[in-house]
Design a protein around this motif. Structure first.
Motif, PDB file in Angstrom:
ATOM      1  N   MET A   9       0.806  -1.216   0.000  1.00  0.00           N
ATOM      2  CA  MET A   9       0.000   0.000   0.000  1.00  0.00           C
ATOM      3  C   MET A   9       0.840   1.269   0.000  1.00  0.00           C
ATOM      4  O   MET A   9       0.417   2.306  -0.518  1.00  0.00           O
ATOM      5  N   GLY A  10       2.053   1.234   0.551  1.00  0.00           N
ATOM      6  CA  GLY A  10       2.793   2.477   0.677  1.00  0.00           C
ATOM      7  C   GLY A  10       2.185   3.343   1.759  1.00  0.00           C
ATOM      8  O   GLY A  10       1.583   2.846   2.716  1.00  0.00           O
ATOM      9  N   ILE A  15      -1.196   9.348  -2.279  1.00  0.00           N
ATOM     10  CA  ILE A  15      -1.997   8.930  -3.435  1.00  0.00           C
ATOM     11  C   ILE A  15      -2.002   7.413  -3.642  1.00  0.00           C
ATOM     12  O   ILE A  15      -2.682   6.917  -4.538  1.00  0.00           O
ATOM     13  N   SER A  16      -1.249   6.681  -2.815  1.00  0.00           N
ATOM     14  CA  SER A  16      -1.097   5.249  -3.045  1.00  0.00           C
ATOM     15  C   SER A  16      -2.408   4.471  -3.114  1.00  0.00           C
ATOM     16  O   SER A  16      -2.602   3.671  -4.035  1.00  0.00           O
ATOM     17  N   PRO A  17      -3.344   4.648  -2.169  1.00  0.00           N
ATOM     18  CA  PRO A  17      -4.606   3.895  -2.283  1.00  0.00           C
ATOM     19  C   PRO A  17      -5.328   4.153  -3.610  1.00  0.00           C
ATOM     20  O   PRO A  17      -5.857   3.224  -4.230  1.00  0.00           O
ATOM     21  N   THR A 119       5.626  -2.087  -5.267  1.00  0.00           N
ATOM     22  CA  THR A 119       5.403  -1.215  -4.113  1.00  0.00           C
ATOM     23  C   THR A 119       4.826   0.130  -4.541  1.00  0.00           C
ATOM     24  O   THR A 119       5.310   0.741  -5.492  1.00  0.00           O
ATOM     25  N   ALA A 120       3.820   0.584  -3.814  1.00  0.00           N
ATOM     26  CA  ALA A 120       3.311   1.937  -3.993  1.00  0.00           C
ATOM     27  C   ALA A 120       4.166   2.881  -3.138  1.00  0.00           C
ATOM     28  O   ALA A 120       4.832   2.449  -2.202  1.00  0.00           O
ATOM     29  N   SER A 313       2.420   4.919 -13.868  1.00  0.00           N
ATOM     30  CA  SER A 313       3.646   4.315 -13.349  1.00  0.00           C
ATOM     31  C   SER A 313       3.339   3.090 -12.491  1.00  0.00           C
ATOM     32  O   SER A 313       4.052   2.081 -12.560  1.00  0.00           O
ATOM     33  N   MET A 314       2.269   3.146 -11.719  1.00  0.00           N
ATOM     34  CA  MET A 314       1.867   1.983 -10.914  1.00  0.00           C
ATOM     35  C   MET A 314       1.435   0.837 -11.820  1.00  0.00           C
ATOM     36  O   MET A 314       1.772  -0.328 -11.571  1.00  0.00           O
ATOM     37  N   GLU A 315       0.696   1.159 -12.871  1.00  0.00           N
ATOM     38  CA  GLU A 315       0.281   0.127 -13.829  1.00  0.00           C
ATOM     39  C   GLU A 315       1.501  -0.553 -14.448  1.00  0.00           C
ATOM     40  O   GLU A 315       1.564  -1.787 -14.527  1.00  0.00           O
ATOM     41  N   GLU A 316       2.462   0.250 -14.891  1.00  0.00           N
ATOM     42  CA  GLU A 316       3.660  -0.300 -15.516  1.00  0.00           C
ATOM     43  C   GLU A 316       4.470  -1.133 -14.533  1.00  0.00           C
ATOM     44  O   GLU A 316       5.074  -2.145 -14.914  1.00  0.00           O
TER      45      GLU A 316
END
Length: 325
Positions: A9-10, A15-17, A119-120, A313-316
């Motif tokens: 979750m970070g 903005i992580s969630p 990791t977020a 970036s999270m998707e990638e």
């Protein structure tokens, strides 16, 4: 075997969630992901209608997960006071949660329950407030896995950078720069690139000083440390050149002359990559016993829980974790 990915979750106050939920909506159907984080916090974000709705499935073990599209499987690591979490504010409980999520995901990876971790972003100040005195994910993961030789990789399709040093003051970096560390990072770069499918990697090593020192005119780190090490590694069969002028080598890599640049310090590598790939860049830790990827940006407290965060970036990082696993 289905490759399973743990997503940490970070910092839940950032903005992580939001980016986790957005990313899971966009990755391919059937991708086997398990979030490690606070279920109540994710539900709060969903209830605010900041993201498209998703079904939260709280599980105890990875093999209980339902990998149907539209379901978010989560191993619940609750905040001490979930309803007291304030978005956009540095908080001790948020830093402690970020640490506990990474620790739990690492345990899952070492046990073989997941094959990679994405990791977020976490917040270093919050992490320190909670008593976890690590400069960031890279060093924390190295400690949790007892990894001695590791390095930060920033990854985009056209530019890939690996770092000799990261979270260290520039004055201290110059005192600790060594032939041994440069050689280790060159070798890790070669192995990493081969792992991602580049059969004959071409590696460039950036200098430390302006114009790579101009043969000692602007500094002697290149003459005493970098150049001899590059020659030694080239003699071992690695296709490596350097020291290269730092102000041009990243563009040369981006245009296809090299497959990766060895950056000497944090901002030397981060600035060009974030300029050219801020939204789709992925952070990878090389040298761990499992694959770890991450969104290549921070917690963005200024836009936390507003619906404005971009999730590319999270998707990638999730897609790349699956590819490398």
């Amino acid at each position: 075997m289905v490759k399973k990915i743990a997503i940490t979750m970070g910092d839940p106050a950032g903005i992580s969630p939001e980016i986790i939920i957005k990313a899971l909506h966009k990755v391919d159907a059937g991708v086997a992901t398990v979030v490690v984080g606070c279920a109540r916090t994710l539900q709060r974000v969903i209830d605010l209608k900041l993201v498209d709705p998703i079904i939260i499935n709280v599980i105890q073990k990875v093999d209980e997960a339902d990998f149907t599209k539209g379901i978010l499987n989560i191993i619940d690591v609750p905040l001490d006071d979930p309803d007291g979490l304030v978005p956009g504010v540095v908080q001790k409980q948020a830093g402690d949660l970020a640490y506990r999520c990474v620790k739990r995901a690492t345990e899952l990876a070492l046990a073989g329950d997941v094959q990679a971790i994405a990791t977020a972003p976490l917040n270093k100040e919050a992490l320190h407030l909670a008593g976890h005195m690590y400069p960031g994910h890279t060093e924390l993961l190295a400690k949790l896995t007892n990894s001695k030789d590791y390095a930060m990789v920033l990854y985009t399709e056209k530019l890939k950078v690996i770092h000799v040093s990261t979270h260290i003051a520039l004055r201290k970096f110059l005192d600790t720069l060594s032939c041994e560390r440069v050689a280790t990072v060159i070798e890790m770069a070669d192995k990493f690139l081969k792992h991602v499918g580049i059969a004959k990697p071409r590696i460039a090593v950036a200098g430390v000083n302006p114009h790579a020192g101009e043969n000692g005119l602007f500094g002697d780190e290149e003459v005493k440390i970098i150049n001899p090490t590059v020659e030694k590694m080239a003699a071992k069969g690695i296709d490596v050149v350097g020291a290269c002028a730092p102000d041009t080598v990243y563009l040369q890599c981006h245009e296809g002359r090299y497959d990766m640049v060895v950056a000497m310090y944090h901002d030397q590598g981060h600035i060009p990559l974030k300029l050219l790939g801020f939204y789709d860049g992925v952070n990878i830790t090389a040298g761990l016993p499992f694959i770890r990827t991450s969104a290549d940006h921070g917690t963005a407290f200024d836009i936390a829980w507003t619906g404005k965060a971009k999730s590319e970036s999270m998707e990638e990082s999730i897609r790349l974790a699956i590819q490398l696993a």
